[in-house]
Design an enzyme around this catalytic site. Structure first.
Site, PDB file in Angstrom:
ATOM      1  N   CYS A 115      -4.159   1.584 -10.014  1.00 60.09           N
ATOM      2  CA  CYS A 115      -3.524   1.532  -8.704  1.00 60.09           C
ATOM      3  C   CYS A 115      -4.591   1.415  -7.625  1.00 60.09           C
ATOM      4  O   CYS A 115      -5.456   2.287  -7.510  1.00 60.09           O
ATOM      5  CB  CYS A 115      -2.678   2.775  -8.428  1.00 60.09           C
ATOM      6  N   ALA A 140       0.863  -1.188   0.000  1.00 58.08           N
ATOM      7  CA  ALA A 140       0.000   0.000   0.000  1.00 58.08           C
ATOM      8  C   ALA A 140       0.894   1.231   0.000  1.00 58.08           C
ATOM      9  O   ALA A 140       0.797   2.096   0.857  1.00 58.08           O
ATOM     10  CB  ALA A 140      -0.904  -0.010   1.223  1.00 58.08           C
TER      11      ALA A 140
END
Lengths: 248, 303
Positions: free
Chosen positions: B130, B70
């Site tokens: 993303c 992340a």
């Protein structure tokens, strides 16, 4: 690299020595730098970072505490096994010039980089004070090694040896006066020490961090620490950071 | 002698091995381990119009045969890339492809316009997939309308090869693929990471600061192979396959599914010289199997 020895120490730590697989000497390594090890026996995907406990052209030594699957599997290696290692990585501790009064603090397996650091300081004519905190009495062999290059003080959580309590309350910390401090250990301990030193002392202090990392090369940006200059990679900008860089 | 050279549309590359964005930094981080000019090319870290600090730590958790990340597109912005990184990459001897991300269509266009001034950047990879940013990112890649809007806008601003990176976090990846093709993409790369999550049960907390993150590594490979196979059949532009490739055999599997080239991602973290080993391994595999050109294997499963 080829495993030269595996010593299973009291308290669970494993002291492992690795020799180069070929005839080449190992590259020079700085105290506080780390290595990435592919622990194939653990059947994990990513390499694991470990502090350099000691190094010479012929041998790289690690001190590993079995905290997770990969670190626990280090104890399964035997003399003659091979391990894939990337070394050395990161920026180590800065080394002061003598004369200087230096305090080293290692909490748990955070003591791992302190042997090599103390050795390097000795070579510069400095004998540091090392305060080593553990849950319970450490292995005598490890104590013997650590006391070769430093004035060793042990703290234990259970009072089984040395000072009964945390490193931060040890008189060598609270009453000692130093020019430099080098600290490695659990996050909570390091943040306590950061706060204590920033408030009460004027010591030039460095902390060695251990954030979870994937690549170890500054590419994946997973291991970042929030510093006074933004998110920085522990693997390449650290693992050692100065107290003034950490907004703890 | 095996011919590993391939084409991604108008982009000729010396072998089918590229690196996946975000796993290879700007290439230079790996220069001690890989002769960069031996690669088919490398795709640099996702670049945005403004600098981004990314998400808070912890950003990574290892999971069975994979990892969650992340990172959140931490980067120094396109101007920094142009002024500081690009000069170090000039003349590096392989294709440097810039991965482009943004919060809005205008952002993507602005980055593409700036990059168009760099003569050695022959291709960009549009990141519409993303999973780790709140705005933009995957939002553009999960609907046909979103994909079409951003791809057609960038198409007008970017004169050279336009690769579009697709998200697997959709019901029908072939619909998104066709939308990107219709909007002017020159090639498609897939898959980006799969949205995932892991919990530290001792602390009763998510492993990632953002709770969810992108899953990569061998765990995702069968999903990626399936999607590459589906998309390669559905579109008429080249497909670049990625997702969990750690060996030459994995790479060949993607070629057989219909990919013209592959990207190596998480494998770079396991072994920084993985790309070179995969290139060498593909050549050896072809020699052993009497394959003269890697192109012979493309989509050869006839399924």
């Amino acid at each position: 690299m080829r495993v030269g020895f595996v010593r299973r120490l009291r308290g669970g730590n494993v002291h492992i020595g690795l020799h180069p697989a070929d005839a080449n000497a190992l590259p020079p390594m700085q105290p506080g730098q780390f290595v990435e090890v592919a622990v194939d026996k653990a059947k994990v995907l990513l390499n694991r970072p470990f502090s350099i406990f000691n190094s010479s052209p012929e041998c790289l030594e690690l001190l590993v505490k079995p905290l997770g699957r990969a670190s626990a599997a280090i104890a399964d290696y035997e003399e003659g096994d091979t391990l894939r290692v990337i070394a050395p990585l990161g920026r180590g501790f800065s080394l002061p010039e003598a004369p200087a009064r230096v305090l080293l603090v290692g909490g748990g397996v955070g003591v791992a980089p302190m042997y090599y650091l103390a050795r390097a300081l000795n070579e510069r004519g400095i004998r540091p004070v090392l305060v080593y905190g553990e849950r319970t009495a450490p292995d005598p062999a490890l104590k013997e090694l650590l006391s070769r290059h430093a004035e060793l003080h042990i703290c234990t959580d259970d009072g089984s040896e040395g000072f009964h309590g945390f490193v931060i309350d040890h008189p060598a910390v609270t009453q000692g006066e130093y020019d430099y401090a080098k600290i490695c250990g659990p996050e909570k301990m390091m943040k306590f020490m950061h706060n204590y030193i920033a408030t009460n002392k004027n010591w030039d202090t460095e902390f060695s961090l251990e954030n979870k990392m994937a690549c170890g090369l500054g590419a994946c940006l997973c291991c970042v620490e929030n510093t006074t200059t933004g998110n920085r990679c522990v693997c390449t900008d650290g693992p050692v950071f100065n107290l003034t860089e950490l907004p703890w | 002698m095996v011919d590993l050279s391939t084409r991604i549309g108008d982009l000729a590359i010396k072998n089918p091995v590229l690196t996946a964005s975000g796993t290879f930094g700007f290439g230079l981080e790996y220069a001690d381990f890989v002769n960069l000019s031996n690669l088919g090319g490398f795709i640099v870290k996702g670049t945005t119009l403004e600098p981004r600090e990314g998400n808070p730590y912890p950003r990574m958790a290892e999971t069975p045969s994979g990892m969650l990340n992340a990172v959140g597109l931490q980067n120094k912005g396109v101007d920094h890339f142009i002024n500081h990184t690009y000069p170090q990459l000039e003349g590096i001897g392989t294709e440097v492809i810039v991965n482009v991300s943004g919060k809005s269509v205008d952002d993507y266009v602005a980055v593409a316009e700036k990059l168009a001034a760099l003569p050695e950047i022959h291709a960009i990879e549009l990141n519409i997939s993303c999973p780790n940013v709140k705005q933009g990112g995957m939002a553009f890649g999960t609907t046909c309308e979103g994909a079409s809007a951003v791809v057609s806008a960038v198409r007008k601003a970017w004169p050279r090869h336009l690769m579009v990176k697709l998200s697997p976090n959709v019901t029908s990846i072939t619909d998104i693929a066709k939308a990107a093709e219709g909007a002017g993409a020159d090639s498609l790369s897939l898959i980006n990471t799969l949205l995932g999550m892991a919990i530290d049960i001792e602390r009763r907390r998510p492993m990632l600061s953002t709770v969810t993150g992108g899953l990569s590594g061998p765990a995702v490979k069968p999903v990626a192979v399936r999607m590459v196979w589906q998309v390669a059949k559905a579109v008429n532009i080249p497909v670049v396959g990625l997702g969990g490739i750690v060996s030459a055999e994995d790479a060949i599997e993607f070629i057989m599914a219909g990919a013209v080239a592959v990207q190596i991602g998480t494998a770079n973290f396991i072994d920084p010289s993985a790309t070179q080993k995969i290139i060498d391994g593909m050549e050896q595999w072809c020699e052993r199997h009497g394959v003269r050109s890697i192109a012979e294997l493309r989509g050869c499963i006839n399924a």
